[in-house]
Design an enzyme around this catalytic site. Structure first.
Site, mmCIF file in Angstrom:
data_model
loop_
_atom_site.group_PDB
_atom_site.id
_atom_site.type_symbol
_atom_site.label_atom_id
_atom_site.label_comp_id
_atom_site.label_asym_id
_atom_site.label_seq_id
_atom_site.Cartn_x
_atom_site.Cartn_y
_atom_site.Cartn_z
ATOM 1 N N HIS A 61 -4.929 6.271 5.939
ATOM 2 C CA HIS A 61 -4.798 6.951 4.648
ATOM 3 C C HIS A 61 -5.883 6.533 3.643
ATOM 4 O O HIS A 61 -6.163 5.371 3.546
ATOM 5 C CB HIS A 61 -3.456 7.094 3.989
ATOM 6 C CG HIS A 61 -2.277 7.633 4.818
ATOM 7 N ND1 HIS A 61 -1.085 7.133 4.719
ATOM 8 C CD2 HIS A 61 -2.320 8.560 5.675
ATOM 9 C CE1 HIS A 61 -0.177 7.786 5.566
ATOM 10 N NE2 HIS A 61 -0.920 8.448 6.185
ATOM 11 N N LYS A 70 -5.525 -1.425 -2.589
ATOM 12 C CA LYS A 70 -3.911 -1.775 -2.290
ATOM 13 C C LYS A 70 -3.742 -3.037 -2.015
ATOM 14 O O LYS A 70 -4.518 -3.525 -1.269
ATOM 15 C CB LYS A 70 -3.527 -0.834 -1.018
ATOM 16 C CG LYS A 70 -3.724 0.489 -1.159
ATOM 17 C CD LYS A 70 -3.299 1.352 -0.027
ATOM 18 C CE LYS A 70 -3.205 2.832 -0.284
ATOM 19 N NZ LYS A 70 -3.001 3.598 0.918
ATOM 20 N N TYR A 130 3.694 -2.020 -1.891
ATOM 21 C CA TYR A 130 2.284 -2.295 -2.323
ATOM 22 C C TYR A 130 1.878 -1.763 -3.544
ATOM 23 O O TYR A 130 2.369 -0.808 -4.135
ATOM 24 C CB TYR A 130 1.237 -1.792 -1.139
ATOM 25 C CG TYR A 130 1.561 -0.188 -0.803
ATOM 26 C CD1 TYR A 130 0.635 0.528 -1.234
ATOM 27 C CD2 TYR A 130 2.481 0.263 0.122
ATOM 28 C CE1 TYR A 130 0.816 2.034 -0.946
ATOM 29 C CE2 TYR A 130 2.370 1.488 0.435
ATOM 30 C CZ TYR A 130 1.639 2.510 0.104
ATOM 31 O OH TYR A 130 1.808 3.860 0.165
ATOM 32 N N ASP A 167 0.011 12.816 9.914
ATOM 33 C CA ASP A 167 -0.861 11.900 10.403
ATOM 34 C C ASP A 167 -1.124 12.281 11.995
ATOM 35 O O ASP A 167 -2.264 12.125 12.499
ATOM 36 C CB ASP A 167 -0.206 10.506 10.583
ATOM 37 C CG ASP A 167 0.079 9.867 9.118
ATOM 38 O OD1 ASP A 167 -0.663 10.281 8.310
ATOM 39 O OD2 ASP A 167 0.871 8.905 8.858
#
Length: 180
Positions: A61, A70, A130, A167
């Site tokens: 992603h 991130k 995250y 996905d």
């Protein structure tokens, strides 16, 4: 905290200092001043928490208009975490780095803006936290198929992973909208 390099110079493992004794352990999982000294972060604006079962693969992603850096850590279980350089202007364009993050090694992974990110759950279950440097923006979200032959990511799995519908339908690297 200390930094450990990966195969990509901009993607770094952050190894916190851990203080352990018979009561348990203590660590700083985030210190803005220390990480800024390493060139990591800027301002984090959102924290995300996911829980997934073994063989779930999330990713790859990224966001185009609102790219996110991130800072990823695992609080329970183990994952294989991957960052792919998708900046066309980079000498590392199309290359990837993969590391194991777990509740045992307590490492974090810094994935800067301009990278696609994904992970595979290796343990029975894993909880991942995250921080992101920009907000989630659904219209800006993009994905690349996890098993793209051009990327050649060596995922530690035999058989097919468990994917979301989104996905599973992600385009190949050659057809993905990427950064300049």
């Amino acid at each position: 905290m200390k930094l450990i390099p990966t195969a990509l110079p901009d993607v770094m493992i952050v190894a916190p200092t851990v203080f352990e004794d018979d009561r348990g352990f203590f660590l700083e999982s985030y210190n803005k001043r220390v990480l800024a000294g390493y060139g990591i972060g800027g301002e984090f604006v959102q924290d995300n928490h996911s829980r997934s079962i073994r063989n779930v693969l999330r990713g790859l992603h990224y966001q185009i208009g609102q790219p996110q850096g991130k800072l990823v850590r695992v609080i329970s279980g183990e994952i294989f975490d991957v960052a792919v350089d998708i900046r066309r202007s980079s000498a590392y364009f199309g290359q990837w780095a993969g590391v194991r993050l777990s509740d045992e090694n307590r490492h974090l992974l810094w994935v800067p803006e301009g990278f696609a990110h994904g992970y595979l759950v290796l343990s029975e279950c894993a909880e991942v936290l995250y921080k992101t440097t920009d907000y989630y923006a659904p219209p800006e979200e993009r994905a690349i198929t996890w098993n793209d032959a051009d990327l050649g990511i060596d995922w530690p799995i035999s058989g097919a992973p468990i994917l979301s519908g989104k996905d599973a339908a992600a385009p190949a690297f050659a057809h993905a909208q990427l950064f300049a």
